[in-house]
Write a protein that holds these residues in place. Structure first.
Motif, PDB file in Angstrom:
ATOM      1  N   UNK A   7       3.987  -4.769  11.325  1.00 40.45           N
ATOM      2  CA  UNK A   7       4.780  -5.031  10.120  1.00 40.45           C
ATOM      3  C   UNK A   7       4.454  -4.021   9.039  1.00 40.45           C
ATOM      4  N   UNK A   8       3.162  -3.731   8.852  1.00 33.63           N
ATOM      5  CA  UNK A   8       2.747  -2.746   7.859  1.00 33.63           C
ATOM      6  C   UNK A   8       3.317  -1.374   8.199  1.00 33.63           C
ATOM      7  N   UNK A   9       3.274  -0.995   9.470  1.00 32.06           N
ATOM      8  CA  UNK A   9       3.829   0.293   9.893  1.00 32.06           C
ATOM      9  C   UNK A   9       5.323   0.384   9.600  1.00 32.06           C
ATOM     10  N   UNK A  10       6.051  -0.666   9.910  1.00 24.20           N
ATOM     11  CA  UNK A  10       7.500  -0.632   9.732  1.00 24.20           C
ATOM     12  C   UNK A  10       7.919  -0.586   8.274  1.00 24.20           C
ATOM     13  N   UNK A  11       7.242  -1.338   7.426  1.00 27.74           N
ATOM     14  CA  UNK A  11       7.694  -1.464   6.049  1.00 27.74           C
ATOM     15  C   UNK A  11       7.093  -0.437   5.101  1.00 27.74           C
ATOM     16  N   UNK A  12       5.959   0.141   5.433  1.00 28.75           N
ATOM     17  CA  UNK A  12       5.235   0.915   4.436  1.00 28.75           C
ATOM     18  C   UNK A  12       4.986   2.360   4.823  1.00 28.75           C
ATOM     19  N   UNK A  13       4.748   2.644   6.070  1.00 28.42           N
ATOM     20  CA  UNK A  13       4.318   3.992   6.449  1.00 28.42           C
ATOM     21  C   UNK A  13       5.387   5.051   6.164  1.00 28.42           C
ATOM     22  N   UNK A  14       6.666   4.738   6.390  1.00 33.29           N
ATOM     23  CA  UNK A  14       7.725   5.709   6.099  1.00 33.29           C
ATOM     24  C   UNK A  14       7.749   6.129   4.637  1.00 33.29           C
ATOM     25  N   UNK A  15       7.859   5.160   3.718  1.00 32.24           N
ATOM     26  CA  UNK A  15       7.822   5.529   2.295  1.00 32.24           C
ATOM     27  C   UNK A  15       6.503   6.181   1.873  1.00 32.24           C
ATOM     28  N   UNK A  16       5.402   5.793   2.517  1.00 34.34           N
ATOM     29  CA  UNK A  16       4.115   6.392   2.180  1.00 34.34           C
ATOM     30  C   UNK A  16       4.116   7.879   2.498  1.00 34.34           C
ATOM     31  N   UNK A  44       6.756  11.257  -5.963  1.00 35.16           N
ATOM     32  CA  UNK A  44       5.816  10.968  -4.888  1.00 35.16           C
ATOM     33  C   UNK A  44       4.833   9.879  -5.263  1.00 35.16           C
ATOM     34  N   UNK A  45       4.339   9.933  -6.496  1.00 36.91           N
ATOM     35  CA  UNK A  45       3.416   8.889  -6.938  1.00 36.91           C
ATOM     36  C   UNK A  45       4.116   7.545  -7.047  1.00 36.91           C
ATOM     37  N   UNK A  46       5.393   7.541  -7.447  1.00 33.56           N
ATOM     38  CA  UNK A  46       6.150   6.289  -7.522  1.00 33.56           C
ATOM     39  C   UNK A  46       6.345   5.697  -6.132  1.00 33.56           C
ATOM     40  N   UNK A  47       6.655   6.544  -5.146  1.00 36.50           N
ATOM     41  CA  UNK A  47       6.803   6.057  -3.769  1.00 36.50           C
ATOM     42  C   UNK A  47       5.472   5.500  -3.261  1.00 36.50           C
ATOM     43  N   UNK A  48       4.384   6.165  -3.583  1.00 37.45           N
ATOM     44  CA  UNK A  48       3.061   5.686  -3.178  1.00 37.45           C
ATOM     45  C   UNK A  48       2.764   4.335  -3.831  1.00 37.45           C
ATOM     46  N   UNK A  49       3.104   4.184  -5.103  1.00 36.98           N
ATOM     47  CA  UNK A  49       2.863   2.932  -5.814  1.00 36.98           C
ATOM     48  C   UNK A  49       3.672   1.793  -5.194  1.00 36.98           C
ATOM     49  N   UNK A  50       4.911   2.076  -4.768  1.00 36.43           N
ATOM     50  CA  UNK A  50       5.718   1.065  -4.094  1.00 36.43           C
ATOM     51  C   UNK A  50       5.039   0.614  -2.798  1.00 36.43           C
ATOM     52  N   UNK A  51       4.408   1.540  -2.095  1.00 32.37           N
ATOM     53  CA  UNK A  51       3.679   1.189  -0.875  1.00 32.37           C
ATOM     54  C   UNK A  51       2.502   0.279  -1.185  1.00 32.37           C
ATOM     55  N   UNK A  52       1.816   0.555  -2.273  1.00 32.27           N
ATOM     56  CA  UNK A  52       0.688  -0.287  -2.681  1.00 32.27           C
ATOM     57  C   UNK A  52       1.186  -1.694  -3.007  1.00 32.27           C
ATOM     58  N   UNK A  53       2.290  -1.788  -3.755  1.00 34.32           N
ATOM     59  CA  UNK A  53       2.832  -3.103  -4.107  1.00 34.32           C
ATOM     60  C   UNK A  53       3.297  -3.858  -2.871  1.00 34.32           C
ATOM     61  N   UNK A  54       3.947  -3.168  -1.931  1.00 31.77           N
ATOM     62  CA  UNK A  54       4.426  -3.825  -0.716  1.00 31.77           C
ATOM     63  C   UNK A  54       3.258  -4.287   0.153  1.00 31.77           C
ATOM     64  N   UNK A  55       2.199  -3.492   0.227  1.00 33.74           N
ATOM     65  CA  UNK A  55       1.004  -3.910   0.966  1.00 33.74           C
ATOM     66  C   UNK A  55       0.404  -5.160   0.338  1.00 33.74           C
TER      67      UNK A  55
END
Length: 81
Positions: A7-16, A44-55
């Motif tokens: 689930x983490x791979x599918x939802x977060x790794x692409x945007x990360x 890039x930092x905004x996309x990374x922050x979205x990954x942190x929030x989704x995690x």
């Protein structure tokens, strides 16, 4: 146990990786005008922050990883139909 990792791979790794790539382009392109470089770095930092929030959402969710994966697969299947 691996359901949560999938689930983490599918939802977060692409945007990360997209966020890391945008930051890298913003930092590496020395010939670009400074505002463009800053824009890429900030995106890039905004996309990374979205990954942190989704995690954080995945970790704090009361729904099981299996149920979340099933819902994600259903959404993907409906999108293809």
């Amino acid at each position: 146990m691996l359901d949560g990792f999938e689930l983490w791979l599918r939802k977060i790794v692409g945007p990360l990786f997209m966020g890391i790539g945008l930051c890298a382009v913003g930092v590496a392109e020395e010939g670009w005008w400074l505002p463009f470089r800053l824009l890429f770095a900030v995106m890039g930092m905004a996309a990374f922050w979205e990954c942190v929030k989704e995690t954080w959402k995945l970790l704090r969710s009361k729904e099981s990883a299996k149920a979340q994966l099933d819902r994600l697969e259903d959404e993907a299947w409906r999108g293809q139909a």
